[in-house]
Design a protein around this motif. Structure first.
Motif, PDB file in Angstrom:
ATOM      1  N   UNK A 118       0.835  -1.201   0.000  1.00  0.00           N
ATOM      2  CA  UNK A 118       0.000   0.000   0.000  1.00  0.00           C
ATOM      3  C   UNK A 118       0.868   1.249   0.000  1.00  0.00           C
ATOM      4  N   UNK A 119       0.284   2.382  -0.384  1.00  0.00           N
ATOM      5  CA  UNK A 119       1.031   3.631  -0.378  1.00  0.00           C
ATOM      6  C   UNK A 119       0.986   4.266   1.012  1.00  0.00           C
ATOM      7  N   UNK A 120       2.001   5.056   1.309  1.00  0.00           N
ATOM      8  CA  UNK A 120       2.074   5.718   2.603  1.00  0.00           C
ATOM      9  C   UNK A 120       2.647   4.857   3.707  1.00  0.00           C
ATOM     10  N   UNK A 121       3.078   3.622   3.382  1.00  0.00           N
ATOM     11  CA  UNK A 121       3.613   2.710   4.395  1.00  0.00           C
ATOM     12  C   UNK A 121       5.023   3.155   4.774  1.00  0.00           C
ATOM     13  N   UNK A 122       5.336   3.107   6.047  1.00  0.00           N
ATOM     14  CA  UNK A 122       6.671   3.507   6.526  1.00  0.00           C
ATOM     15  C   UNK A 122       7.706   2.485   6.095  1.00  0.00           C
ATOM     16  N   UNK A 123       8.845   3.002   5.626  1.00  0.00           N
ATOM     17  CA  UNK A 123       9.986   2.170   5.241  1.00  0.00           C
ATOM     18  C   UNK A 123      11.052   2.347   6.307  1.00  0.00           C
TER      19      UNK A 123
END
Length: 326
Positions: free
Chosen positions: A320-325
């Motif tokens: 998903x987008x916005x997920x912390x890396x």
């Protein structure tokens, strides 16, 4: 947002590529059906079962997943790269197969949004009306014959630009972190990698994350607390275009969770705008905005420095987008 990013994005990409690479005429399908035909069969069966139980949202979720799978397949096969390599037939087969999947997806979507589905259907160049299609016609292959002349594509689901008040209501503000402005063409967050700077752009200030005093090994090390001030997030590229007057710069519109941003990156020598759309990238999300060639950049992409230019850092599986890396 799902409609614009998934079926709308897929349709526009494929139709635009057929116009650019094949003069608007549908190329031939491969001799052996590819994986997208099985994707269509699977989603048709799932939706049929879910609709029989009146589980409409589950049917739509299955269709959305199949459309995203087709987007990923198109990115992986990259017909825009195959064509200039002389692999014209292979490039055309990828586009023709994806177009067949789009035709099936539109048909399966039509009970939910009949008017918008009809508008999408009209861009496929087929003579039969969508209203004449039965549910099982989604399983028909070669529904858009080779040689069909496609009309010019036009967006059916334009993206909604969120206002500042709407964005603030949907997402919490990011913590304020002191950070140096990004280099105009900076691609990597690693301070030791020199950034390529567009002509006329001022030099980049030294990163505040770099230790001033080398340790006994001679390496410039940072503490864990310093590293944790950097916010890395996954983002999906929604649109890409060249920045006027700059040979190296591309403007990317990206979706990062609940937020849309514009990022300017110096990757034009390594990537075309077409191959970036739909790709998931990693963005440094808490850099101070910088104005580059009149465009405000709200982040920085991560990339490795390869012998042939930058190589974007991307997740190995869909995320998903916005997920912390971390």
């Amino acid at each position: 947002s799902d409609l614009a990013n998934d079926i709308g994005n897929l349709c526009n990409r494929v139709l635009s590529l057929i116009h650019r690479l094949f003069d608007g005429r549908v190329p031939a399908l491969p001799a052996e059906p590819g994986p997208l035909r099985e994707t269509v069969r699977a989603v048709h069966a799932t939706m049929t079962a879910e609709l029989s139980e009146q589980r409409y949202s589950f049917a739509l979720q299955a269709l959305t997943a199949a459309i995203r799978e087709a987007n990923i397949h198109l990115n992986d096969r990259a017909p825009w790269n195959l064509h200039p390599q002389g692999r014209v037939e292979e490039s055309g087969a990828v586009l023709a197969e994806t177009l067949e999947a789009i035709r099936a997806f539109i048909l399966l979507l039509s009970p939910f949004i009949p008017v918008a589905a009809e508008r999408l259907w009209g861009q496929l160049g087929v003579t039969e009306s969508l209203a004449t299609q039965a549910w099982d016609h989604a399983l028909t292959w070669e529904g858009v014959p080779a040689g069909t002349v496609l009309p010019s594509p036009s967006p059916v689901f334009p993206r909604i630009k969120l206002t500042k008040s709407t964005k603030s209501a949907r997402s919490a503000p990011a913590p304020k972190v002191a950070a140096a402005p990004p280099a105009p063409d900076a691609l990597s967050a690693t301070p030791s990698v020199p950034a390529t700077v567009e002509s006329g752009t001022p030099p980049v200030p030294e990163s505040p994350l770099t230790s001033e005093t080398p340790d006994e090994t001679g390496a410039n090390l940072i503490t864990l607390d310093q590293f944790q001030t950097v916010q890395l997030r996954t983002a999906r590229v929604l649109a890409a275009e060249r920045v006027e007057g700059a040979n190296k710069l591309l403007r990317l519109d990206v979706e990062m969770g609940e937020e849309d941003r514009t990022v300017v990156a110096g990757i034009a020598a390594a990537y075309t705008p077409e191959e970036l759309v739909g790709k998931t990238v990693v963005v440094v999300a808490n850099l101070q905005p910088a104005k580059l060639r009149g465009v405000v950049s709200q982040g920085m992409l991560l990339a490795a420095s390869g012998p042939e230019g930058p190589i974007l850092v991307t997740p190995e599986r869909p995320v998903a987008t916005g997920v912390e890396v971390r």
